[in-house]
Design an enzyme around this catalytic site. Structure first.
Site, PDB file in Angstrom:
ATOM      1  CG  HIS A  18      -2.214  -1.183   1.443  1.00 53.80           C
ATOM      2  ND1 HIS A  18      -2.128  -2.204   1.712  1.00 53.80           N
ATOM      3  CD2 HIS A  18      -3.506  -0.951   0.257  1.00 53.80           C
ATOM      4  CE1 HIS A  18      -2.848  -2.852   0.783  1.00 53.80           C
ATOM      5  NE2 HIS A  18      -3.813  -2.149   0.608  1.00 53.80           N
ATOM      6  CE  LYS A  31      -4.023  -0.506   5.125  1.00 49.71           C
ATOM      7  NZ  LYS A  31      -5.074   0.681   5.350  1.00 49.71           N
TER       8      LYS A  31
HETATM    9  N1  LIG Z   1     -12.775  -1.457   3.159  1.00 45.67           N
HETATM   10  C1  LIG Z   1     -12.324  -0.671   2.228  1.00 45.67           C
HETATM   11  O1  LIG Z   1     -12.485  -1.098   1.005  1.00 45.67           O
HETATM   12  C2  LIG Z   1     -11.536   0.465   2.122  1.00 45.67           C
HETATM   13  C3  LIG Z   1     -10.373   0.666   1.033  1.00 45.67           C
HETATM   14  C4  LIG Z   1      -9.807   1.918   0.858  1.00 45.67           C
HETATM   15  C5  LIG Z   1      -8.760   2.685   2.197  1.00 45.67           C
HETATM   16  N2  LIG Z   1     -10.267   1.812   3.222  1.00 45.67           N
HETATM   17  C6  LIG Z   1     -10.141   2.247   4.766  1.00 45.67           C
HETATM   18  O2  LIG Z   1     -10.518   3.994   4.943  1.00 45.67           O
HETATM   19  C7  LIG Z   1      -9.747   4.271   6.103  1.00 45.67           C
HETATM   20  C8  LIG Z   1      -9.533   5.513   5.429  1.00 45.67           C
HETATM   21  O3  LIG Z   1      -8.724   5.420   4.168  1.00 45.67           O
HETATM   22  P1  LIG Z   1      -7.916   7.319   3.519  1.00 45.67           P
HETATM   23  O4  LIG Z   1      -6.928   6.734   2.654  1.00 45.67           O
HETATM   24  O5  LIG Z   1      -8.953   7.695   2.465  1.00 45.67           O
HETATM   25  O6  LIG Z   1      -7.530   7.901   4.561  1.00 45.67           O
HETATM   26  P2  LIG Z   1      -7.133   9.112   4.532  1.00 45.67           P
HETATM   27  O7  LIG Z   1      -6.119   9.573   6.138  1.00 45.67           O
HETATM   28  O8  LIG Z   1      -6.894  10.479   3.692  1.00 45.67           O
HETATM   29  O9  LIG Z   1      -9.158   9.896   5.117  1.00 45.67           O
HETATM   30  C9  LIG Z   1      -9.190   9.454   6.136  1.00 45.67           C
HETATM   31  C10 LIG Z   1     -10.200  11.207   7.038  1.00 45.67           C
HETATM   32  O10 LIG Z   1     -10.847  10.501   7.671  1.00 45.67           O
HETATM   33  C11 LIG Z   1     -11.238  12.001   8.708  1.00 45.67           C
HETATM   34  N3  LIG Z   1     -11.770  11.594   9.862  1.00 45.67           N
HETATM   35  C12 LIG Z   1     -10.898  10.929  11.645  1.00 45.67           C
HETATM   36  N4  LIG Z   1     -11.188  11.481  11.987  1.00 45.67           N
HETATM   37  C13 LIG Z   1     -12.558  11.988  11.541  1.00 45.67           C
HETATM   38  C14 LIG Z   1     -13.783  12.291  12.625  1.00 45.67           C
HETATM   39  N5  LIG Z   1     -13.825  12.511  14.075  1.00 45.67           N
HETATM   40  N6  LIG Z   1     -14.788  13.154  12.180  1.00 45.67           N
HETATM   41  C15 LIG Z   1     -14.679  13.529  10.289  1.00 45.67           C
HETATM   42  N7  LIG Z   1     -13.155  12.650  10.339  1.00 45.67           N
HETATM   43  C16 LIG Z   1     -12.889  12.284  10.459  1.00 45.67           C
HETATM   44  C17 LIG Z   1      -9.971  12.893   8.191  1.00 45.67           C
HETATM   45  O11 LIG Z   1      -9.619  13.728   9.004  1.00 45.67           O
HETATM   46  C18 LIG Z   1      -9.249  11.918   7.250  1.00 45.67           C
HETATM   47  O12 LIG Z   1      -9.982  13.314   6.729  1.00 45.67           O
HETATM   48  C19 LIG Z   1      -8.519   3.568   5.978  1.00 45.67           C
HETATM   49  O13 LIG Z   1      -9.197   2.894   7.512  1.00 45.67           O
HETATM   50  C20 LIG Z   1      -8.281   2.200   5.175  1.00 45.67           C
HETATM   51  O14 LIG Z   1      -7.995   1.149   5.640  1.00 45.67           O
HETATM   52  C21 LIG Z   1     -10.911   0.712   3.503  1.00 45.67           C
HETATM   53  O1  LIG Z   2      -5.901   2.506   0.986  1.00 48.87           O
HETATM   54  C1  LIG Z   2      -6.259   2.483   2.390  1.00 48.87           C
HETATM   55  O2  LIG Z   2      -6.284   2.051   3.863  1.00 48.87           O
HETATM   56  C2  LIG Z   2      -6.038   0.746   1.595  1.00 48.87           C
HETATM   57  N1  LIG Z   2      -7.094   0.357   2.954  1.00 48.87           N
HETATM   58  C3  LIG Z   2      -8.298  -1.041   2.964  1.00 48.87           C
HETATM   59  C4  LIG Z   2      -7.536  -2.117   3.606  1.00 48.87           C
HETATM   60  O3  LIG Z   2      -6.785  -2.145   4.703  1.00 48.87           O
HETATM   61  O4  LIG Z   2      -6.911  -3.306   2.979  1.00 48.87           O
HETATM   62  C5  LIG Z   2      -8.538  -1.254   1.494  1.00 48.87           C
HETATM   63  C6  LIG Z   2      -7.324  -0.916   0.705  1.00 48.87           C
HETATM   64  C7  LIG Z   2      -7.174   0.238   0.531  1.00 48.87           C
END
Ligand SMILES: NC(=O)c1ccc[n+]([C@@H]2O[C@H](COP(=O)([O-])OP(=O)(O)OC[C@H]3O[C@@H](n4cnc5c(N)ncnc54)[C@H](O)[C@@H]3O)[C@@H](O)[C@H]2O)c1
Ligand SMILES: O=C(O)C1=N[C@H](C(=O)O)CCC1
Length: 269
Positions: A158, A162
């Site tokens: 990643h 991350k």
């Molecule tokens: N399940 C999936 O398919 C998938 C895919 C991508 C990312 N993710 C997960 O999603 C999460 C976010 O990833 P990202 O790359 O967008 O991170 P990022 O750091 O770019 O974004 C997170 C956002 O959440 C905000 N935030 C934190 N606490 C908050 C609160 N109390 N109220 C409102 N906003 C708040 C932050 O200010 C930030 O803008 C991670 O846990 C990542 O692993 C999951």
């Molecule tokens: O960018 C991330 O953070 C991602 N989080 C998810 C994970 O933890 O697997 C999905 C892929 C991207």
């Protein structure tokens, strides 16, 4: 337009938050009725479209979740564990579907989500893409077909920002492998090898994490046997795959009873 179901996106300035806001707005299937950021964030009080560098959207970024959730049929939440746990309680209070993409949740966080799911539907997956959810099914099948002489390793890569490891996806794939093999992942996980580790524990499921640059997400599940190796791979090149899955989950969740669901339920896999 006004009769489309309302969705709130949390963490809207984030990598996924912006992608989700664009996906909901462009979908023609739902309306963006709220955009949340954490208190003190410089987007709060401003028009979301302008913050994202485009035309005004008529949606002001807010920092108070409950009034926003009260306007919504669903909340899509890709933020951080503490925020997600708090949002789960509030979404349950508002009887809004809570779609959770946040990874890195601890066992106590999962207990809080279980309690909230008695009042509203929660759909949670470490990866919302179609490809990874199909891959998990394949991993389960292959692990069931091979005996424990085949070592299973999950390798993930990643972007440099991350914050959690192993990734939510890696854990999903590890769980699928453990289920196929009929073992508990928690008792057989081997990760973070460093130094004089000794030989690999027989039957272990290993995890390795690479972090660098702007890698969206890559996962290999390796089955290593004597004289041959099978590798199942998913490569994400665009975060839109996660946003599309999350929107699909939100719309699907609107017809479900309170409870906990995942993308296998949503996709009917
Ligand atoms: N399940 C999936 O398919 C998938 C895919 C991508 C990312 N993710 C997960 O999603 C999460 C976010 O990833 P990202 O790359 O967008 O991170 P990022 O750091 O770019 O974004 C997170 C956002 O959440 C905000 N935030 C934190 N606490 C908050 C609160 N109390 N109220 C409102 N906003 C708040 C932050 O200010 C930030 O803008 C991670 O846990 C990542 O692993 C999951
Ligand atoms: O960018 C991330 O953070 C991602 N989080 C998810 C994970 O933890 O697997 C999905 C892929 C991207």
């Amino acid at each position: 337009m006004d009769d489309l179901p309302g969705i709130v996106v949390t963490g809207v300035s984030g990598r996924m938050g912006q992608m989700l806001a664009r996906e909901v707005t462009a979908s023609g299937k739902a309306r963006l009725v709220g955009a949340l950021e954490r208190p003190g964030h410089d987007w709060v009080g401003r028009d979301l479209g302008a913050c994202m560098g485009g035309a005004a959207l008529g949606v002001t970024v807010e920092d108070d979740p409950l009034p926003a959730f009260a306007r919504a049929r669903a909340v899509i939440d890709f933020t951080a564990p503490a925020a997600t746990v708090a949002f789960a309680g509030l979404a349950a209070q508002a009887r809004a579907v809570h779609v959770i993409g946040t990874t890195g949740l601890a066992p106590a966080d999962l207990e809080a989500l279980e309690a909230a799911s008695h009042h509203a539907a929660i759909i949670r997956a470490g990866n919302m893409s179609l490809g990874v959810n199909l891959l998990a099914g394949l991993v389960r099948k292959v692990a069931a077909a091979l005996d424990a002489d085949w070592d299973i390793e999950v390798v993930e890569a990643h972007h440099r920002m991350k914050v959690d490891a192993p990734s939510g996806t890696a854990l999903m794939l590890g769980e699928a492998a453990a289920e196929g093999r009929g073992i508990a992942l928690a008792d057989n996980m081997e990760s973070g090898r460093h130094g004089l580790t000794g030989a690999r524990a027989p039957g272990a499921i290993g995890f390795s994490a690479i972090r660098g640059g702007d890698i969206v997400g890559e996962h290999d599940v390796i089955f290593a046997g004597a004289g041959e190796r099978l590798v199942l791979r998913h490569v994400a090149t665009d975060r839109a795959i996660f946003a599309r899955g999350a929107l699909r989950a939100a719309l699907w969740g609107m017809d479900q009873k309170p409870g906990q669901y995942d993308m296998v339920d949503v996709l009917g896999l």
